[in-house]
Design an enzyme around this catalytic site. Structure first.
Site, mmCIF file in Angstrom:
data_model
loop_
_atom_site.group_PDB
_atom_site.id
_atom_site.type_symbol
_atom_site.label_atom_id
_atom_site.label_comp_id
_atom_site.label_asym_id
_atom_site.label_seq_id
_atom_site.Cartn_x
_atom_site.Cartn_y
_atom_site.Cartn_z
ATOM 1 N N HIS A 198 -4.297 7.661 29.833
ATOM 2 C CA HIS A 198 -4.969 8.330 28.706
ATOM 3 C C HIS A 198 -6.420 8.769 28.936
ATOM 4 O O HIS A 198 -6.990 9.431 28.090
ATOM 5 C CB HIS A 198 -4.896 7.438 27.462
ATOM 6 C CG HIS A 198 -5.523 6.083 27.618
ATOM 7 N ND1 HIS A 198 -5.694 5.214 26.554
ATOM 8 C CD2 HIS A 198 -6.035 5.455 28.709
ATOM 9 C CE1 HIS A 198 -6.269 4.104 26.991
ATOM 10 N NE2 HIS A 198 -6.474 4.224 28.287
ATOM 11 N N HIS A 199 -7.033 8.346 30.055
ATOM 12 C CA HIS A 199 -8.448 8.711 30.263
ATOM 13 C C HIS A 199 -8.633 10.031 30.998
ATOM 14 O O HIS A 199 -9.741 10.577 30.998
ATOM 15 C CB HIS A 199 -9.171 7.617 31.056
ATOM 16 C CG HIS A 199 -9.259 6.305 30.350
ATOM 17 N ND1 HIS A 199 -9.798 6.182 29.090
ATOM 18 C CD2 HIS A 199 -8.899 5.046 30.724
ATOM 19 C CE1 HIS A 199 -9.743 4.904 28.719
ATOM 20 N NE2 HIS A 199 -9.193 4.200 29.696
ATOM 21 N N ALA A 200 -7.581 10.524 31.669
ATOM 22 C CA ALA A 200 -7.736 11.741 32.485
ATOM 23 C C ALA A 200 -8.160 12.920 31.614
ATOM 24 O O ALA A 200 -7.661 13.104 30.507
ATOM 25 C CB ALA A 200 -6.429 12.050 33.208
ATOM 26 N N HIS A 237 -10.433 2.843 24.700
ATOM 27 C CA HIS A 237 -10.293 4.025 23.845
ATOM 28 C C HIS A 237 -9.483 5.115 24.553
ATOM 29 O O HIS A 237 -9.725 5.405 25.731
ATOM 30 C CB HIS A 237 -11.696 4.566 23.493
ATOM 31 C CG HIS A 237 -11.664 5.810 22.676
ATOM 32 N ND1 HIS A 237 -12.450 6.902 22.943
ATOM 33 C CD2 HIS A 237 -10.922 6.130 21.592
ATOM 34 C CE1 HIS A 237 -12.200 7.846 22.045
ATOM 35 N NE2 HIS A 237 -11.282 7.410 21.229
ATOM 36 N N ASP A 239 -9.590 8.186 25.139
ATOM 37 C CA ASP A 239 -10.527 9.324 25.028
ATOM 38 C C ASP A 239 -9.965 10.655 25.517
ATOM 39 O O ASP A 239 -10.222 11.694 24.911
ATOM 40 C CB ASP A 239 -11.845 8.995 25.743
ATOM 41 C CG ASP A 239 -11.657 8.612 27.216
ATOM 42 O OD1 ASP A 239 -10.507 8.349 27.624
ATOM 43 O OD2 ASP A 239 -12.661 8.571 27.948
#
Ligand code: MN
Length: 480
Positions: A198-200, A237, A239
């Protein structure tokens, strides 16, 4: 006697005097107490907590709640390694798979190996130059990419390693094919534990993530679904996903995470989206040590309200295992059951559901939890005694399917959680009337020009085949 009072012409005045009297007594009582007592008394009298502190009582399955589950696994994924000492170990996905197989869950669901995502597919979200870089860089030539490694955030957290691009393609392929199967109504639940990264970002690696398989999967879902809900229970998070859909109301993102001196540093309560997307991003910033009960008492009301008001037609649940107690990087205190309760609750709404992995750095606990959750998605509560499997020795000394809470301090007070709920419900009020979008024609795949010749069994299975084939699906797809 009452007859006498009611016939008394000045009855109203008499009662008014009585009332004045009780007010006076109340005033006497409150002025005698300290200010603090006065405030707390006022709160008890007039403000009911929105947060309800109910103990956690385990997981209950509903009878005959069987779903058609499509599980995506690529046997290569466990062979990739970020490098010695790196916390992220793709091997945990292989451990999870071995547990799932040895519990016999293959009898209950369909198992697929997805076609790795192509460059073109990846570039539906990422920039061409970033994907091009990922496909070219190797340990041998990385020194030639000095400028690019800075630009694309390649460093110790997100290092170059052998097979990096293939690893990304496997992760992305699972989520895209999972979404495609959900779109065609071929399954109710799609699982891809190699996904959840989910951070990419569009043009940048971050937090062990290079390719955002979740964004790619959601883009695929948006071809058929007017509203997609993304839920993130990773300790960090979400993000990258939030940023991708920050300005649209067609995707609502909702992340529960540790906030305050913690990676990636974003996701505060007041970040709610902008423009058309205002109030369609939800952030639940939590403190250290949240336990099963507090997590459930926040998670269920928030998700329940979103389901009621936003009415998503598909849901993506990121099941990051770093929110478990005893995680190498996390700081929450969820047991396996507390974590799995989120999966069970989301499943209970009966909406097409995509399950992806995510973080999780104490491998044996991640494998236990994802296996247990796979059981729940197939409507079985697995036996607590682990079956023999390829990595049996990892699960000593107890060899049980369980992750227990510790006695760590829960820094999330009921008052703190109450304030969060009040704020979130206030923002969600604005989303009461689910936004709609007219979906006349399902947009074409970039590489699919709609030739009927493309409708081979394989093409139908992976991409939905031609426009002609998809039109046929749309006709029978009468969900909205
Ligand atoms: Mn999260």
């Amino acid at each position: 006697m009452s007859g006498v009072f009611s016939s008394f012409p000045y009855g109203a005045i008499y009662y008014a005097i009585l009332d004045f009297d009780s007010c006076f007594l109340f005033w006497l009582k409150t002025t005698k107490n300290t200010t603090i007592q006065h405030i707390s008394q006022k709160n008890i009298l007039s403000v009911k907590m929105v947060y309800n502190d109910i103990p956690f009582d385990g997981i209950k399955l509903r009878e005959n709640d069987k779903r058609r589950v499509a599980y995506f696994y690529d046997a290569d994924v466990g062979n990739y390694a970020y490098g010695a000492g790196h916390a992220m170990k793709p091997h945990r996905i292989r451990m999870t798979h071995s547990l799932i197989m040895n519990y016999g869950l293959y009898k209950k669901m369909e198992i697929y190996r997805a076609k790795p995502a192509t460059k073109q597919e990846m570039c539906q979200f990422h920039t061409d130059e970033y994907i091009d870089f990922l496909s070219r860089v190797t340990l041998d030539n990385v020194h030639q990419f000095a400028k690019e490694t800075v630009k694309f955030n390649i460093n110790d957290d997100c290092p170059v390693f052998d097979g990096l691009y293939e690893y990304c393609a496997i992760s992305g392929g699972g989520s895209m094919e999972g979404a495609a199967r959900l779109n065609r109504g071929k399954c109710d639940v799609a699982i891809n534990y190699a996904g959840g990264l989910h951070h990419a970002k569009k043009s940048e690696a971050s937090g062990f993530c290079y390719l955002n398989d979740i964004v790619l999967g959601i883009i695929e879902l948006l071809r058929f679904h007017p509203r997609v809900l993304y839920i993130d229970i990773d300790v960090h998070h979400g993000d990258g996903v939030e940023e991708a859909f920050y300005t649209t109301d067609r995707v609502m993102t909702c992340s529960f995470h540790k906030y305050g001196e913690f990676f990636p540093g974003t996701g505060e309560l007041r970040d709610v989206g902008v423009g058309k997307g205002k109030n369609y991003s939800v952030n639940v910033p939590l403190r250290d040590g949240i336990d099963d009960a507090s997590y459930k008492n926040v998670f269920e009301p928030v998700i329940g309200k979103i389901m009621e008001w936003y009415q998503p037609s598909a849901v993506v649940l990121q099941c990051g295992g770093d929110s478990l107690s005893g995680d190498r990087l996390g700081c929450f205190n969820l047991s396996m059951q507390g974590h799995a309760n989120c999966v069970n609750y989301v499943k209970s709404f009966g909406i097409p559901l995509m399950i992806v992995g995510g973080g999780g750095y104490t491998m044996r606990n991640v494998a236990r939890t994802w296996c247990y959750e796979t059981g729940i998605l197939n409507n079985v509560l697995l036996d607590e005694n682990l079956p023999y499997n390829d990595y049996f020795e990892y699960y000593g000394p107890d060899y049980k399917l369980d992750v227990r809470q510790s006695n760590m301090f829960n820094a999330n007070s009921p008052k703190y959680l109450d304030n969060i709920l009040i704020n979130i419900f206030e923002n969600l009020e604005h989303t009461k009337y689910a936004p709609s979008v007219q979906l006349n024609i399902v947009p074409n795949d970039k590489e699919n020009l709609g030739d009927v010749e493309e409708d081979t069994a394989e093409a139908l299975d992976t991409k939905g085949g031609s426009q002609y084939a998809r039109d046929n699906i749309v006709e029978t797809y009468n969900e909205y």
